[in-house]
Design a protein around this motif. Sequence first.
Motif, PDB file in Angstrom:
ATOM      1  N   GLN A 164       0.800  -1.369   0.067  1.00  0.00           N
ATOM      2  CA  GLN A 164       0.185   0.181   0.111  1.00  0.00           C
ATOM      3  C   GLN A 164       0.836   1.289  -0.235  1.00  0.00           C
ATOM      4  OE1 GLN A 164      -2.638  -0.438   3.317  1.00  0.00           O
ATOM      5  NE2 GLN A 164      -3.322  -2.373   2.681  1.00  0.00           N
ATOM      6  N   PRO A 165       1.808   1.581  -1.048  1.00  0.00           N
ATOM      7  CA  PRO A 165       2.486   2.575  -1.186  1.00  0.00           C
ATOM      8  C   PRO A 165       1.573   4.065  -1.042  1.00  0.00           C
ATOM      9  CG  PRO A 165       2.698   1.207  -3.068  1.00  0.00           C
ATOM     10  CD  PRO A 165       1.512   0.859  -2.340  1.00  0.00           C
ATOM     11  N   ASP A 166       2.299   4.938  -0.431  1.00  0.00           N
ATOM     12  CA  ASP A 166       1.786   6.457  -0.423  1.00  0.00           C
ATOM     13  C   ASP A 166       1.853   7.188  -1.589  1.00  0.00           C
ATOM     14  OD1 ASP A 166       4.529   6.512   0.044  1.00  0.00           O
ATOM     15  OD2 ASP A 166       4.354   7.533   1.963  1.00  0.00           O
ATOM     16  N   VAL A 167       2.796   6.785  -2.459  1.00  0.00           N
ATOM     17  CA  VAL A 167       2.991   7.291  -3.700  1.00  0.00           C
ATOM     18  C   VAL A 167       3.298   6.329  -4.903  1.00  0.00           C
ATOM     19  CG1 VAL A 167       4.380   9.002  -5.070  1.00  0.00           C
ATOM     20  CG2 VAL A 167       4.382   9.279  -2.640  1.00  0.00           C
ATOM     21  N   ILE A 168       2.322   6.643  -6.001  1.00  0.00           N
ATOM     22  CA  ILE A 168       2.593   5.524  -7.226  1.00  0.00           C
ATOM     23  C   ILE A 168       2.501   6.426  -8.391  1.00  0.00           C
ATOM     24  CG2 ILE A 168       1.255   3.910  -8.487  1.00  0.00           C
ATOM     25  CD1 ILE A 168      -0.030   2.963  -5.697  1.00  0.00           C
ATOM     26  N   GLY A 169       3.379   6.127  -9.369  1.00  0.00           N
ATOM     27  CA  GLY A 169       3.408   6.865 -10.719  1.00  0.00           C
ATOM     28  C   GLY A 169       4.752   7.053 -11.104  1.00  0.00           C
ATOM     29  N   PRO A 170       4.969   7.826 -12.248  1.00  0.00           N
ATOM     30  CA  PRO A 170       3.764   8.604 -13.097  1.00  0.00           C
ATOM     31  C   PRO A 170       2.622   7.883 -13.626  1.00  0.00           C
ATOM     32  CG  PRO A 170       5.611   8.649 -14.165  1.00  0.00           C
ATOM     33  CD  PRO A 170       6.191   7.859 -13.167  1.00  0.00           C
ATOM     34  N   VAL A 171       1.269   8.251 -13.371  1.00  0.00           N
ATOM     35  CA  VAL A 171       0.308   7.735 -14.039  1.00  0.00           C
ATOM     36  C   VAL A 171       0.149   8.344 -15.442  1.00  0.00           C
ATOM     37  CG1 VAL A 171      -2.172   7.244 -13.683  1.00  0.00           C
ATOM     38  CG2 VAL A 171      -0.759   7.298 -11.654  1.00  0.00           C
ATOM     39  N   ARG A 172      -0.219   7.377 -16.334  1.00  0.00           N
ATOM     40  CA  ARG A 172      -0.593   7.719 -17.737  1.00  0.00           C
ATOM     41  C   ARG A 172      -1.863   7.332 -18.064  1.00  0.00           C
ATOM     42  NH1 ARG A 172       3.337  10.147 -20.829  1.00  0.00           N
ATOM     43  NH2 ARG A 172       1.299  10.452 -22.161  1.00  0.00           N
ATOM     44  N   SER A 173      -2.246   7.084 -19.586  1.00  0.00           N
ATOM     45  CA  SER A 173      -3.261   6.972 -20.040  1.00  0.00           C
ATOM     46  C   SER A 173      -3.657   5.401 -20.341  1.00  0.00           C
ATOM     47  CB  SER A 173      -3.500   7.869 -21.496  1.00  0.00           C
ATOM     48  OG  SER A 173      -2.600   7.664 -22.201  1.00  0.00           O
ATOM     49  N   ALA A 174      -4.850   5.125 -20.551  1.00  0.00           N
ATOM     50  CA  ALA A 174      -5.413   3.772 -20.779  1.00  0.00           C
ATOM     51  C   ALA A 174      -5.336   3.177 -22.259  1.00  0.00           C
ATOM     52  CB  ALA A 174      -6.640   3.459 -20.413  1.00  0.00           C
ATOM     53  N   ARG A 175      -4.918   1.969 -22.594  1.00  0.00           N
ATOM     54  CA  ARG A 175      -4.985   1.387 -23.827  1.00  0.00           C
ATOM     55  C   ARG A 175      -5.968   0.151 -23.813  1.00  0.00           C
ATOM     56  NH1 ARG A 175      -3.498   5.446 -24.434  1.00  0.00           N
ATOM     57  NH2 ARG A 175      -1.548   6.498 -25.642  1.00  0.00           N
ATOM     58  N   HIS A 176      -6.633  -0.027 -24.750  1.00  0.00           N
ATOM     59  CA  HIS A 176      -7.911  -1.138 -24.513  1.00  0.00           C
ATOM     60  C   HIS A 176      -7.431  -2.322 -24.425  1.00  0.00           C
ATOM     61  CE1 HIS A 176      -6.582  -1.037 -28.864  1.00  0.00           C
ATOM     62  NE2 HIS A 176      -7.112  -2.397 -28.946  1.00  0.00           N
ATOM     63  N   TYR A 177      -6.119  -2.730 -24.875  1.00  0.00           N
ATOM     64  CA  TYR A 177      -5.663  -4.089 -24.800  1.00  0.00           C
ATOM     65  C   TYR A 177      -5.092  -4.484 -23.460  1.00  0.00           C
ATOM     66  CZ  TYR A 177      -1.909  -1.765 -26.627  1.00  0.00           C
ATOM     67  OH  TYR A 177      -0.865  -0.761 -26.717  1.00  0.00           O
ATOM     68  N   PRO A 193       4.023  15.556 -18.990  1.00  0.00           N
ATOM     69  CA  PRO A 193       2.671  14.608 -18.494  1.00  0.00           C
ATOM     70  C   PRO A 193       3.339  13.594 -17.495  1.00  0.00           C
ATOM     71  CG  PRO A 193       3.321  13.630 -20.850  1.00  0.00           C
ATOM     72  CD  PRO A 193       4.354  14.764 -20.252  1.00  0.00           C
ATOM     73  N   VAL A 194       4.796  13.436 -17.051  1.00  0.00           N
ATOM     74  CA  VAL A 194       5.235  12.656 -16.146  1.00  0.00           C
ATOM     75  C   VAL A 194       5.265  13.015 -14.804  1.00  0.00           C
ATOM     76  CG1 VAL A 194       6.384  11.371 -18.115  1.00  0.00           C
ATOM     77  CG2 VAL A 194       7.476  13.028 -17.056  1.00  0.00           C
ATOM     78  N   ASN A 195       4.322  13.629 -14.323  1.00  0.00           N
ATOM     79  CA  ASN A 195       4.367  14.172 -13.078  1.00  0.00           C
ATOM     80  C   ASN A 195       3.226  14.072 -12.358  1.00  0.00           C
ATOM     81  OD1 ASN A 195       2.596  16.092 -14.347  1.00  0.00           O
ATOM     82  ND2 ASN A 195       3.664  17.861 -13.398  1.00  0.00           N
ATOM     83  N   LEU A 196       2.180  12.958 -12.775  1.00  0.00           N
ATOM     84  CA  LEU A 196       1.105  12.671 -12.117  1.00  0.00           C
ATOM     85  C   LEU A 196       0.963  11.529 -11.552  1.00  0.00           C
ATOM     86  CD1 LEU A 196      -2.036  13.688 -12.035  1.00  0.00           C
ATOM     87  CD2 LEU A 196      -2.583  11.724 -13.667  1.00  0.00           C
ATOM     88  N   TYR A 197       0.555  11.460  -9.936  1.00  0.00           N
ATOM     89  CA  TYR A 197       1.019  10.623  -9.029  1.00  0.00           C
ATOM     90  C   TYR A 197      -0.609  10.533  -8.295  1.00  0.00           C
ATOM     91  CZ  TYR A 197       5.727  11.144  -9.997  1.00  0.00           C
ATOM     92  OH  TYR A 197       7.013  11.352 -10.429  1.00  0.00           O
ATOM     93  N   THR A 198      -0.458   9.179  -7.598  1.00  0.00           N
ATOM     94  CA  THR A 198      -1.578   8.887  -6.721  1.00  0.00           C
ATOM     95  C   THR A 198      -1.082   8.080  -5.564  1.00  0.00           C
ATOM     96  OG1 THR A 198      -4.050   7.906  -6.652  1.00  0.00           O
ATOM     97  CG2 THR A 198      -2.222   6.606  -7.999  1.00  0.00           C
ATOM     98  N   SER A 199      -2.059   7.571  -4.670  1.00  0.00           N
ATOM     99  CA  SER A 199      -1.550   6.572  -3.589  1.00  0.00           C
ATOM    100  C   SER A 199      -2.412   5.591  -3.271  1.00  0.00           C
ATOM    101  CB  SER A 199      -1.418   7.610  -2.314  1.00  0.00           C
ATOM    102  OG  SER A 199      -2.828   8.073  -1.909  1.00  0.00           O
ATOM    103  N   TRP A 200      -2.158   4.361  -2.795  1.00  0.00           N
ATOM    104  CA  TRP A 200      -3.060   3.511  -2.380  1.00  0.00           C
ATOM    105  C   TRP A 200      -4.147   4.018  -1.565  1.00  0.00           C
ATOM    106  CZ3 TRP A 200      -5.345   1.337   1.830  1.00  0.00           C
ATOM    107  CH2 TRP A 200      -5.922  -0.040   1.607  1.00  0.00           C
TER     108      TRP A 200
END
Length: 344
Positions: free
Chosen positions: A100-113, A162-169
């Motif tokens: 359960q990390p307190d920082v995860i990223g950098p988050v990027r976009s989705a691809r269908h597969y 765009p490589v600066n977007l983060y989230t957390s558990w």
Amino acid sequence: MKNFSIFTVVLLCCLSMLMWGCGKNDSAENESSPVPEPEPIYCPLDHEVIDAMPNRVFAVAIDNGPKAEPQTNLDEADLVFEVPVEGGINRFLALYYHNQPDVIGPVRSARHYFIDLIQAFDGIYVHCGGSEQAYEALEGIEDIDEMAASSTFWRDNSRNAPVNLYTSWEKLNEKTVENGWNDSRSIPAFAFYGDEESAALAQGDATEISIPYTYKSVGYTWDDTQNCYLRSSDGSPHVDNESGETLKADNIVTMNISTRVIDDKGRLDMSFAGNSGSGYLFQKGNVQEITWSMESSGSPLVFTLADGSAAQLLPGHTFIQVVPNQLTVTHNGTLSDTSAEGVE
């Protein structure tokens, strides 16, 4: 009357002795019957012993394109896929379950597969936007998109978009509860060696692995001191931003797959569901040829050996490398005939 009183006293004494004796026997019986130890709970993704089974898997799209390194807490993921996207670059799909990390990223976009892989673990897709094909495929899929849930993410001003977007558990879990998705789900487990089998597995000679992805070549080198593979990116150690340590792998799985370009932006199409292919399994210097398969959408991802038996993983970190058929994975090892080679 006197005789009756004597009789009453004698009777009460007998009853007291009987009750005292029963209590003593119960106590002795309890002392001689130890409470059995509870069965250990193993994470189905890395076989680590955990206190309790978590409710949901978070499958996070993490960038591995230009200037994305170093990623943060990629080494905390229970399982990591690396999958090609457009322009010759790759993207990670990092599965967070019991860590359960307190920082995860950098988050990027989705691809269908990617959705085929996520549904194999009944996961929640975490991303920021996506291709047109991804949004069409996301209908009915549980996902947390920064475009619709901005408070679940933040920007790190020390890095450029765009490589600066983060989230957390914690933020992902809060959003999951808010959406009513926090019901417990059972996810399939890979086949793992037991502790004694892992210890008895003889070390092989597959100490160098190379995957020539277009944008960044990926390498793994066996390290005797740490008893694991160390990952490199374009010939340099691939380190994690949080720990500062080189990313490690106990198992490396390669999955060959057919890909095709589907638009003028170079976006790809590939299919895991209803498909199968060849690949390799590397562990402790051993290399085995495997077949990967996924029967249908939502079915488990399965790795099998030539005899049809399940390929066994070592407990620990696993990187699964999805490799287009036109690329050739090279290694310096001798192929093993069986997953049990070296196990007595």
